[in-house]
Enzyme design. Structure first.
Site, PDB file in Angstrom:
ATOM      1  N   ASN A 107      -8.713  -3.149   0.593  1.00 48.79           N
ATOM      2  CA  ASN A 107      -9.320  -1.830   0.420  1.00 48.79           C
ATOM      3  C   ASN A 107     -10.437  -1.942  -0.636  1.00 48.79           C
ATOM      4  O   ASN A 107     -10.177  -2.333  -1.780  1.00 48.79           O
ATOM      5  CB  ASN A 107      -8.238  -0.840  -0.032  1.00 48.79           C
ATOM      6  CG  ASN A 107      -8.785   0.557  -0.205  1.00 48.79           C
ATOM      7  OD1 ASN A 107      -9.844   0.748  -0.783  1.00 48.79           O
ATOM      8  ND2 ASN A 107      -8.058   1.548   0.269  1.00 48.79           N
TER       9      ASN A 107
ATOM     10  N   HIS B  35     -12.849   0.943  -4.415  1.00 46.74           N
ATOM     11  CA  HIS B  35     -13.232   0.978  -5.825  1.00 46.74           C
ATOM     12  C   HIS B  35     -14.473   0.154  -6.154  1.00 46.74           C
ATOM     13  O   HIS B  35     -14.990   0.240  -7.266  1.00 46.74           O
ATOM     14  CB  HIS B  35     -12.023   0.649  -6.709  1.00 46.74           C
ATOM     15  CG  HIS B  35     -10.960   1.698  -6.551  1.00 46.74           C
ATOM     16  ND1 HIS B  35     -11.237   3.038  -6.728  1.00 46.74           N
ATOM     17  CD2 HIS B  35      -9.673   1.636  -6.157  1.00 46.74           C
ATOM     18  CE1 HIS B  35     -10.148   3.748  -6.477  1.00 46.74           C
ATOM     19  NE2 HIS B  35      -9.185   2.921  -6.123  1.00 46.74           N
TER      20      HIS B  35
ATOM     21  N   HIS C  97     -11.380   4.449   2.504  1.00 46.88           N
ATOM     22  CA  HIS C  97     -10.933   5.840   2.616  1.00 46.88           C
ATOM     23  C   HIS C  97     -12.170   6.718   2.448  1.00 46.88           C
ATOM     24  O   HIS C  97     -12.754   6.760   1.364  1.00 46.88           O
ATOM     25  CB  HIS C  97      -9.897   6.123   1.519  1.00 46.88           C
ATOM     26  CG  HIS C  97      -9.291   7.481   1.592  1.00 46.88           C
ATOM     27  ND1 HIS C  97      -8.264   7.868   0.758  1.00 46.88           N
ATOM     28  CD2 HIS C  97      -9.535   8.553   2.385  1.00 46.88           C
ATOM     29  CE1 HIS C  97      -7.918   9.117   1.035  1.00 46.88           C
ATOM     30  NE2 HIS C  97      -8.689   9.558   2.015  1.00 46.88           N
TER      31      HIS C  97
ATOM     32  N   ARG D  44     -13.237  10.000   1.819  1.00 51.41           N
ATOM     33  CA  ARG D  44     -12.604  11.241   1.344  1.00 51.41           C
ATOM     34  C   ARG D  44     -13.521  12.429   1.565  1.00 51.41           C
ATOM     35  O   ARG D  44     -14.744  12.294   1.584  1.00 51.41           O
ATOM     36  CB  ARG D  44     -12.265  11.129  -0.149  1.00 51.41           C
ATOM     37  CG  ARG D  44     -11.229  10.066  -0.469  1.00 51.41           C
ATOM     38  CD  ARG D  44     -10.859  10.117  -1.945  1.00 51.41           C
ATOM     39  NE  ARG D  44      -9.985  11.237  -2.217  1.00 51.41           N
ATOM     40  CZ  ARG D  44      -8.661  11.134  -2.413  1.00 51.41           C
ATOM     41  NH1 ARG D  44      -8.085   9.954  -2.418  1.00 51.41           N
ATOM     42  NH2 ARG D  44      -7.935  12.194  -2.642  1.00 51.41           N
TER      43      ARG D  44
ATOM     44  N   ARG E   7     -15.989  10.814  -3.024  1.00 49.46           N
ATOM     45  CA  ARG E   7     -16.047  10.346  -4.425  1.00 49.46           C
ATOM     46  C   ARG E   7     -16.352   8.849  -4.527  1.00 49.46           C
ATOM     47  O   ARG E   7     -16.811   8.395  -5.560  1.00 49.46           O
ATOM     48  CB  ARG E   7     -14.761  10.687  -5.173  1.00 49.46           C
ATOM     49  CG  ARG E   7     -13.551   9.918  -4.713  1.00 49.46           C
ATOM     50  CD  ARG E   7     -12.373  10.175  -5.600  1.00 49.46           C
ATOM     51  NE  ARG E   7     -11.815  11.510  -5.388  1.00 49.46           N
ATOM     52  CZ  ARG E   7     -10.547  11.816  -5.676  1.00 49.46           C
ATOM     53  NH1 ARG E   7      -9.751  10.912  -6.201  1.00 49.46           N
ATOM     54  NH2 ARG E   7     -10.079  13.021  -5.454  1.00 49.46           N
TER      55      ARG E   7
ATOM     56  N   GLU F  51      -9.086   5.022   6.452  1.00 49.64           N
ATOM     57  CA  GLU F  51      -8.098   6.005   5.993  1.00 49.64           C
ATOM     58  C   GLU F  51      -8.800   7.344   5.944  1.00 49.64           C
ATOM     59  O   GLU F  51      -9.912   7.449   5.405  1.00 49.64           O
ATOM     60  CB  GLU F  51      -7.620   5.655   4.579  1.00 49.64           C
ATOM     61  CG  GLU F  51      -6.778   4.420   4.501  1.00 49.64           C
ATOM     62  CD  GLU F  51      -6.465   4.067   3.046  1.00 49.64           C
ATOM     63  OE1 GLU F  51      -6.829   4.845   2.130  1.00 49.64           O
ATOM     64  OE2 GLU F  51      -5.881   3.008   2.834  1.00 49.64           O
TER      65      GLU F  51
ATOM     66  N   THR G 125      -4.082   8.620  -3.329  1.00 51.32           N
ATOM     67  CA  THR G 125      -3.175   9.255  -2.363  1.00 51.32           C
ATOM     68  C   THR G 125      -1.761   9.256  -2.943  1.00 51.32           C
ATOM     69  O   THR G 125      -1.151   8.209  -3.093  1.00 51.32           O
ATOM     70  CB  THR G 125      -3.202   8.465  -1.034  1.00 51.32           C
ATOM     71  OG1 THR G 125      -4.554   8.115  -0.754  1.00 51.32           O
ATOM     72  CG2 THR G 125      -2.646   9.293   0.097  1.00 51.32           C
TER      73      THR G 125
ATOM     74  N   GLU H 132       2.387   3.361   8.180  1.00 47.85           N
ATOM     75  CA  GLU H 132       2.148   2.578   6.961  1.00 47.85           C
ATOM     76  C   GLU H 132       3.094   3.151   5.921  1.00 47.85           C
ATOM     77  O   GLU H 132       3.020   4.337   5.576  1.00 47.85           O
ATOM     78  CB  GLU H 132       0.689   2.682   6.498  1.00 47.85           C
ATOM     79  CG  GLU H 132       0.474   1.894   5.200  1.00 47.85           C
ATOM     80  CD  GLU H 132      -0.991   1.677   4.847  1.00 47.85           C
ATOM     81  OE1 GLU H 132      -1.825   1.528   5.756  1.00 47.85           O
ATOM     82  OE2 GLU H 132      -1.290   1.648   3.639  1.00 47.85           O
TER      83      GLU H 132
ATOM     84  N   HIS I 224       0.082   0.571  -1.115  1.00 44.13           N
ATOM     85  CA  HIS I 224      -0.075   1.430  -2.292  1.00 44.13           C
ATOM     86  C   HIS I 224       0.601   0.804  -3.500  1.00 44.13           C
ATOM     87  O   HIS I 224       1.798   0.560  -3.488  1.00 44.13           O
ATOM     88  CB  HIS I 224       0.442   2.858  -2.088  1.00 44.13           C
ATOM     89  CG  HIS I 224      -0.375   3.839  -2.891  1.00 44.13           C
ATOM     90  ND1 HIS I 224      -0.195   4.006  -4.241  1.00 44.13           N
ATOM     91  CD2 HIS I 224      -1.410   4.627  -2.548  1.00 44.13           C
ATOM     92  CE1 HIS I 224      -1.088   4.876  -4.679  1.00 44.13           C
ATOM     93  NE2 HIS I 224      -1.842   5.274  -3.682  1.00 44.13           N
TER      94      HIS I 224
HETATM   95  N1  PXP Z   1      -2.746   2.474   1.816  1.00 42.64           N
HETATM   96  C1  PXP Z   1      -3.128   3.771   1.749  1.00 42.64           C
HETATM   97  C2  PXP Z   1      -2.807   4.658   2.900  1.00 42.64           C
HETATM   98  C3  PXP Z   1      -3.839   4.269   0.651  1.00 42.64           C
HETATM   99  O1  PXP Z   1      -4.210   5.569   0.598  1.00 42.64           O
HETATM  100  C4  PXP Z   1      -4.174   3.376  -0.397  1.00 42.64           C
HETATM  101  C5  PXP Z   1      -4.981   3.870  -1.549  1.00 42.64           C
HETATM  102  O2  PXP Z   1      -6.265   4.173  -1.123  1.00 42.64           O
HETATM  103  C6  PXP Z   1      -3.776   2.040  -0.273  1.00 42.64           C
HETATM  104  C7  PXP Z   1      -3.039   1.614   0.826  1.00 42.64           C
HETATM  105  C8  PXP Z   1      -4.112   1.014  -1.314  1.00 42.64           C
HETATM  106  O3  PXP Z   1      -3.496   1.319  -2.507  1.00 42.64           O
HETATM  107  P1  PXP Z   1      -3.900   0.513  -3.823  1.00 42.64           P
HETATM  108  O4  PXP Z   1      -5.344   0.807  -4.090  1.00 42.64           O
HETATM  109  O5  PXP Z   1      -2.973   1.049  -4.849  1.00 42.64           O
HETATM  110  O6  PXP Z   1      -3.681  -0.940  -3.507  1.00 42.64           O
END
Ligand code: PXP
Length: 246
Positions: free
Chosen positions: A7, A10, A43, A45, A49, A68, A103, A153, A195
């Site tokens: 992901n 960031h 994601h 959003r 952001r 996402e 999330t 998930e 997550h």
């Molecule tokens: N899976 C989902 C559905 C999420 O919303 C997120 C956060 O954007 C993640 C995985 C990844 O989480 P993390 O950034 O804490 O690894």
């Protein structure tokens, strides 16, 4: 081997902090893929952001992209080809609240079932694989199956918090996740998880077995500040591989 979806939200968070053109999420996606990521997750959003529509447009054609998104009309329209017919490989439906930092919980597959079923149908009609982000709860899993999702998930946020304290609650949470994986498979659902996963806590999730792909963002991007993105991705891949060998 369990797949790793990186992901890159960031990377965009950092770019948005200064309104610059860099760091570039597309370049980050390339670096992550070269280091062994099996897919890229973003994601988009409602408040934009971090990831922007233009990132989605550029990333989709080049990567196995998992989008996402909240199950809203606007997002369904984007995922199903508003932008020059561009569509993601898969969508993970997530709950979204403007004031949250990330999330915070899973989607409620029972409460919103009529709307969710409609969204799942719209996405699947376009050939998009649909996942739904939920807690490892038998009722939610059954709900996900009923609305026609291909994947669930499992939200590992609670596990990640408990990992630091250890003890009985951690064991119970791992059992809850394991039971969720098994129940989902019995219903014909495939299982991803994510997550709060780090290279330290990933092993116990891997060892449960049955998870196809882990979506991991924050810990990899944070680690990249010190070791670079390629190394951070490789370290995560190695942690997964090591746990699979045990
Ligand atoms: N899976 C989902 C559905 C999420 O919303 C997120 C956060 O954007 C993640 C995985 C990844 O989480 P993390 O950034 O804490 O690894």
């Amino acid at each position: 081997m369990i797949k790793l979806g990186v992901n890159i939200d960031h990377v965009a968070t950092l770019r948005q902090a200064r309104g610059e053109e860099f760091p570039n999420p597309i370049k980050a996606a390339r670096a992550a893929t070269e280091a062994g990521a099996n897919g890229i997750t973003i994601h988009l959003r409602e408040d934009r952001r971090h990831i922007q529509d233009d990132d989605f447009r550029k990333l989709c054609p080049e990567f196995r992209l998992n989008l996402e998104m909240a199950p809203t009309e606007e997002m369904v329209s984007i995922a199903t080809g508003t932008y020059e017919g561009i569509m993601p490989h898969s969508v993970c439906l997530v709950p979204e609240r403007r004031e949250e930092l990330t999330t915070e919980g899973g989607l409620d597959a029972l409460k919103n079932s009529i709307q969710l079923e409609k969204v799942v149908k719209q996405l699947k009609a376009k050939g998009i694989i649909v996942s739904i982000f939920i807690e490892s709860d038998p009722w939610q899993i059954e709900g996900a199956s009923r609305i026609g999702a291909d994947y669930i998930e499992i939200h590992t946020g609670r596990y990640a918090s408990l990992f630091l304290s250890g003890g009985k609650d951690l064991e119970n949470e791992l059992k809850r996740i394991e039971y969720g994986i098994k129940s989902a498979k019995k219903l014909g659902l495939k299982v991803n998880a994510g997550h709060g996963i780090t290279k330290d806590n990933v092993g116990q999730i891997v060892k449960l077995g049955g998870v196809e792909e882990l979506n991991i963002g924050f810990s990899i991007i944070a680690r990249a500040i010190f070791v670079g993105l390629e190394t951070a991705v490789r370290e995560m891949k190695d942690a997964i591989k090591d746990a699979e060998k045990e």
